[in-house]
Enzyme design. Structure first.
Site: not given
Ligand SMILES: NC(=O)c1ccc[n+]([C@@H]2O[C@H](COP(=O)([O-])OP(=O)(O)OC[C@H]3O[C@@H](n4cnc5c(N)ncnc54)[C@H](O)[C@@H]3O)[C@@H](O)[C@H]2O)c1
Length: 428
Positions: A260
């Site tokens: 992030c």
């Molecule tokens: N990790 C954090 O602490 C956090 C906190 C706040 C916001 N975010 C935001 O949340 C969002 C997701 O982050 P995350 O950390 O969960 O990412 P992540 O990489 O842990 O998870 C994303 C998931 O989406 C899947 N994926 C990718 N493309 C896909 C598609 N086309 N269809 C379906 N699934 C798909 C991946 O296989 C993965 O399992 C991002 O925008 C991030 O900036 C993350």
């Protein structure tokens, strides 16, 4: 109620489980069939999520995972939690969001609600995603289906933080979209904070992340300034944080990491250009934070110099690959940059991380894929010329480290409470 959560990562999985615990039937969708198999077997791939929490909900039928996007035809709401990285040229890459939009649009049922949670620039939901959904479904947002944005506020490894009790900001494309979104999240989350539009909700998340990035840059800069004056910035922060109002502590480190803080502010920078505006605070913070690994490597070099050693040919043990303490998430970790810079200077580099036993393939650092953490033992630690603490996991025994290591460069003030080690510790 039946919903789908698309993207079962650090954000989507805990959210799915919270809805499932709240008696909502959750279909988790992901393109990664390995994750889907593991979840349906009641297993976890995220350290702070227990397998039993998943297994219980799978057994009770409240949660199941799938790669079949056509199954969203049976759900009332779809929440999208897919990655939003930066491209090689540090521009927003919303391709995962748009791909998801294209995959779900043909199966969207009339009246369904689509909520985007992925962090992104203002306008993604009501411009980019809306367009893809309308084109693929032949329906109109706000009339035939509903659309909203709600940012995630996940705080991995913080035991006091859980999805249920973290207030949830929600913004809808129309008032009806907003009402539907409030009623969806109210089933699983205690406190909902409605705002006037998707864009305000998107901008709220960016403010939260820019705030962190800028304040971390501030203490990183003060670290250098105060060090030159012989003042320890960590002692200063401890003293300053006793002020009961108007101050919030941030801590210096080896650079920014995670999915992030190093990324999201630049989503705003990119979008601001469309309006002829510059995000000077964001750029300056980025400049200071990305210069930190080089500063740390210089400190390693100085520490070795005092032992009549050069960085070239020295053995360096990097402690902590995860980007922050007590998590197994090493995405965007500054430890990778440190390792690369040290190797480029001719050092031999190994790492130790109790939560990352082997480095997964990454787009940014493919050369480290498959590299394994060393074992934690006196014989191993003694073998290195210098130990570089990049991440201060609490599970580590710093007393042992203080006894075993020949020289320690500490970017996190992790050795502060270890007695009798100060002579070999270099703060960085
Ligand atoms: N990790 C954090 O602490 C956090 C906190 C706040 C916001 N975010 C935001 O949340 C969002 C997701 O982050 P995350 O950390 O969960 O990412 P992540 O990489 O842990 O998870 C994303 C998931 O989406 C899947 N994926 C990718 N493309 C896909 C598609 N086309 N269809 C379906 N699934 C798909 C991946 O296989 C993965 O399992 C991002 O925008 C991030 O900036 C993350």
């Amino acid at each position: 109620m039946k919903i789908a959560v698309v993207g079962l990562g650090y954000v989507g999985l805990p959210l799915s489980l919270q809805f499932a615990r709240s008696c909502v039937s959750v279909l988790g969708l992901d393109v990664d069939d390995k994750k889907v198999r593991l979840l349906n077997d009641g297993q976890s791939y995220i350290k702070h999520i227990s397998p039993s929490a998943i297994a219980d909900l799978v057994t009770s039928g409240k949660f199941s995972a799938s790669t079949e996007f056509s199954r969203i035809k049976d759900v009332e709401a779809i929440i999208i939690c897919v990655p939003t990285p930066l491209t090689k040229n540090r521009e927003p890459d919303i391709s995962f969001v748009l791909e998801t939009g294209r995959a779900i649009a043909p199966h969207l049922s009339k009246g369904a609600l689509v909520v985007l949670e992925s962090t992104t620039y203002p306008g993604t939901t009501d411009e980019d995603l809306r367009e893809v959904l309308e084109k693929g479904s032949g329906m109109k947002a706000g009339t035939d289906f509903h659309l909203a944005f709600s940012p995630e506020r996940e705080d991995p490894a913080n035991r006091d933080s859980n999805v249920k009790s973290i207030p949830k900001v929600v913004g809808g494309y129309t008032q009806t979209c907003l009402n539907k979104t409030i009623s969806l999240y109210s089933r699983a989350i205690d406190n909902i904070v409605p705002v006037s539009s998707c864009r305000v909700a998107e901008a709220t998340k960016l403010l939260e992340n820019v705030f962190r990035s800028v304040n971390i840059a501030l203490v990183n800069e003060l670290k250098l300034v105060y060090a030159a004056m012989g003042i320890d910035v960590w002692e200063v922060i401890e003293a300053a944080k006793t002020k009961p109002f108007g101050f919030m502590p941030f801590y210096p480190g080896p650079g920014l990491g995670g999915h992030c803080i190093p990324i999201d502010p630049f989503y705003l920078t990119w979008k601001a250009r469309e309006y002829g505006k510059h995000t000077r605070f964001i750029e300056l913070a980025g400049e200071i934070n990305t210069a930190m690994p080089e500063h740390v490597v210089n400190r390693v070099s100085t520490a070795l110099n005092h032992q009549q050693k050069a960085l070239k040919g020295s053995k360096v043990l990097v402690i902590g690959l995860a980007y922050k303490p007590n998590v197994d998430d090493e995405r965007e970790s500054p430890s990778y940059v440190l390792m690369r810079l040290l190797i480029e200077s001719g050092a031999t580099v190994e790492f130790y991380d109790p939560y990352v036993s082997v480095i997964k393939p990454t787009r940014e650092h493919p050369q480290f894929a498959g590299k394994k953490s060393v074992e934690w033992s006196r014989a191993t630690v003694e073998n290195f010329d210098v130990v570089l603490i990049a991440t201060n996991h609490s599970a580590l025994n710093y007393q042992e480290l203080g006894t075993w290591a020949r020289c320690i460069v500490d970017t996190r003030n992790a050795m502060a409470s270890v007695k009798d080690a100060s002579a070999k510790v270099w703060k960085a």
